[in-house]
Every structure is written in C-alpha cells, then in structure tokens.
Motif scaffolding. Sequence first.
Motif, PDB file in Angstrom:
ATOM      1  N   UNK A  82       0.833  -1.195   0.000  1.00  0.00           N
ATOM      2  CA  UNK A  82       0.000   0.000   0.000  1.00  0.00           C
ATOM      3  C   UNK A  82       0.869   1.246   0.000  1.00  0.00           C
ATOM      4  N   UNK A  83       0.482   2.220  -0.806  1.00  0.00           N
ATOM      5  CA  UNK A  83       1.089   3.548  -0.754  1.00  0.00           C
ATOM      6  C   UNK A  83       0.299   4.366   0.255  1.00  0.00           C
ATOM      7  N   UNK A  84       0.945   4.743   1.360  1.00  0.00           N
ATOM      8  CA  UNK A  84       0.256   5.436   2.443  1.00  0.00           C
ATOM      9  C   UNK A  84       1.063   6.670   2.831  1.00  0.00           C
ATOM     10  N   UNK A  88       5.867   3.614   1.842  1.00  0.00           N
ATOM     11  CA  UNK A  88       5.371   2.378   1.250  1.00  0.00           C
ATOM     12  C   UNK A  88       5.145   1.407   2.389  1.00  0.00           C
ATOM     13  N   UNK A  89       3.932   0.860   2.482  1.00  0.00           N
ATOM     14  CA  UNK A  89       3.573   0.018   3.604  1.00  0.00           C
ATOM     15  C   UNK A  89       3.127  -1.364   3.118  1.00  0.00           C
ATOM     16  N   UNK A  90       3.335  -2.339   3.971  1.00  0.00           N
ATOM     17  CA  UNK A  90       2.830  -3.695   3.740  1.00  0.00           C
ATOM     18  C   UNK A  90       1.857  -4.013   4.866  1.00  0.00           C
ATOM     19  N   UNK A 105       3.759  -3.154   8.206  1.00  0.00           N
ATOM     20  CA  UNK A 105       5.206  -2.994   8.116  1.00  0.00           C
ATOM     21  C   UNK A 105       5.542  -1.774   7.261  1.00  0.00           C
ATOM     22  N   UNK A 106       6.566  -1.058   7.635  1.00  0.00           N
ATOM     23  CA  UNK A 106       7.120  -0.001   6.789  1.00  0.00           C
ATOM     24  C   UNK A 106       8.146  -0.638   5.860  1.00  0.00           C
ATOM     25  N   UNK A 107       8.113  -0.291   4.565  1.00  0.00           N
ATOM     26  CA  UNK A 107       8.978  -0.926   3.569  1.00  0.00           C
ATOM     27  C   UNK A 107       9.919   0.095   2.959  1.00  0.00           C
ATOM     28  N   UNK A 108      11.195  -0.249   2.884  1.00  0.00           N
ATOM     29  CA  UNK A 108      12.174   0.582   2.178  1.00  0.00           C
ATOM     30  C   UNK A 108      12.090   0.240   0.698  1.00  0.00           C
TER      31      UNK A 108
END
Length: 210
Positions: A82-84, A88-90, A105-108
């Motif tokens: 998800x773009x939040x 970028x989040x999972x 989760x926060x994604x790099x």
Amino acid sequence: MEDNLGVEIYDGDLNSWEICPPLPADFRSGNSSQSLCSGLFKERFYVFGIYSGFVSSFDLEKRVWSDVRTLRPPGVVMSCLISCGRELMLAGLCNDVSGHSFNLWRVDELTMEFSVVAIMPSDLLNCLFDSDGDDQFASLKCVGHGNFIFVFNEEHRRNYPACVCEITPYSGECRWRRVPDLPEPVNRFHKVIGFCSTIPIHRILGSEVV
C-alpha cells in the motif's frame, strides 16, 4: 502456457492509451484481480502478489519494469502493498504458534527491507472474522491513503465489517478503530471495491448529490 498480463497507461489530456511492456512473467494471468494488488509511489507503479509476495515496479518515466523481488515477512498468510502518505507500507495477516495477527510494516522501496509499525488489536481482528481457517482470509482487503489504512471483509454474511488505522505523521503513533457498520438493510453486493480519493463525490456524480 499463459500469456503475460498486459499493461496500458491512459493519458487524460490526449484521451488515448499507451501500450507498455507487460508485467514480468512471474505474475501470471489467471484470476489476477484476487491474487494481485497495486499502488503508485514516488513515480513508480508497484504490482504485488498477495499470496506469493512477488513485487515489481514500473518506472513511469523510463517505461521499464524492475527485477522481481520477494517481500514476505515470516509467517505471512496474505498481504497487500500500500502507498500510504509518504511511505510504502505492507499490510498482512500472520499465523504463528500464538495464532493470527494483522500487522503493518514499513517498507524501504530501495532495499525492500521491512520493519513492524503496528499490530491490529485482537478484538478488532475478531470482529472481521468468525472462524480459524486460513481460507476465510481470502475475503480480506486493504486500501490506504494519506495517513489512513483501511482493512475490510468482503463477506456479505458479516455485513462487510471494516477497521482503520490512523498513523500520526513523524511520531509514527498508530490508532486503530472500527468503522461504523453500513446502515440496514445491507444488500448483497456482487463485488466490493475499496478505494480512497481526495476528489469530493459531488465532483464526480454532480452537484445534486448530497
């Protein structure tokens, strides 16, 4: 042998479509609406396998796909990219010895490394589902916009329950709550589609809408 999924970009100014390179071969056709999700983040269009964890991004300037990578935290049953806001989040459901949990989760976007941001309270997760089988979670869907991530169930028999997580900018504090139920009577929908938009509904449907 299944064909690769086609990709086209619509230009609103020219009212025309541009044919682009298809999705990488790892993303097979079949029931793509149930197995894939997508999001736009920093001028890149991301496609993610809900169950496989495969992820690739399309550079909107260079018109090329990145290499396919795998984004799959331990114990994940299903997840959505998800773009939040500016991140970028999972969002996904995990299953381990202690039971099910729904995590964010926060994604790099460069390394695809991830870190836990929040876990949905168990009482909210229980209000979304009423059994323990993993197959029940196929009806789970997520959508994000701004500082909000919405999680909802497409099952009619539960009247489409939904929860939302609000992420406070900079501090990263997360606040979960249940979204009010749909007003009765609730008709059975053929298909439930969740999305978020900054465009007011009357701009789309006309000024007579209240």
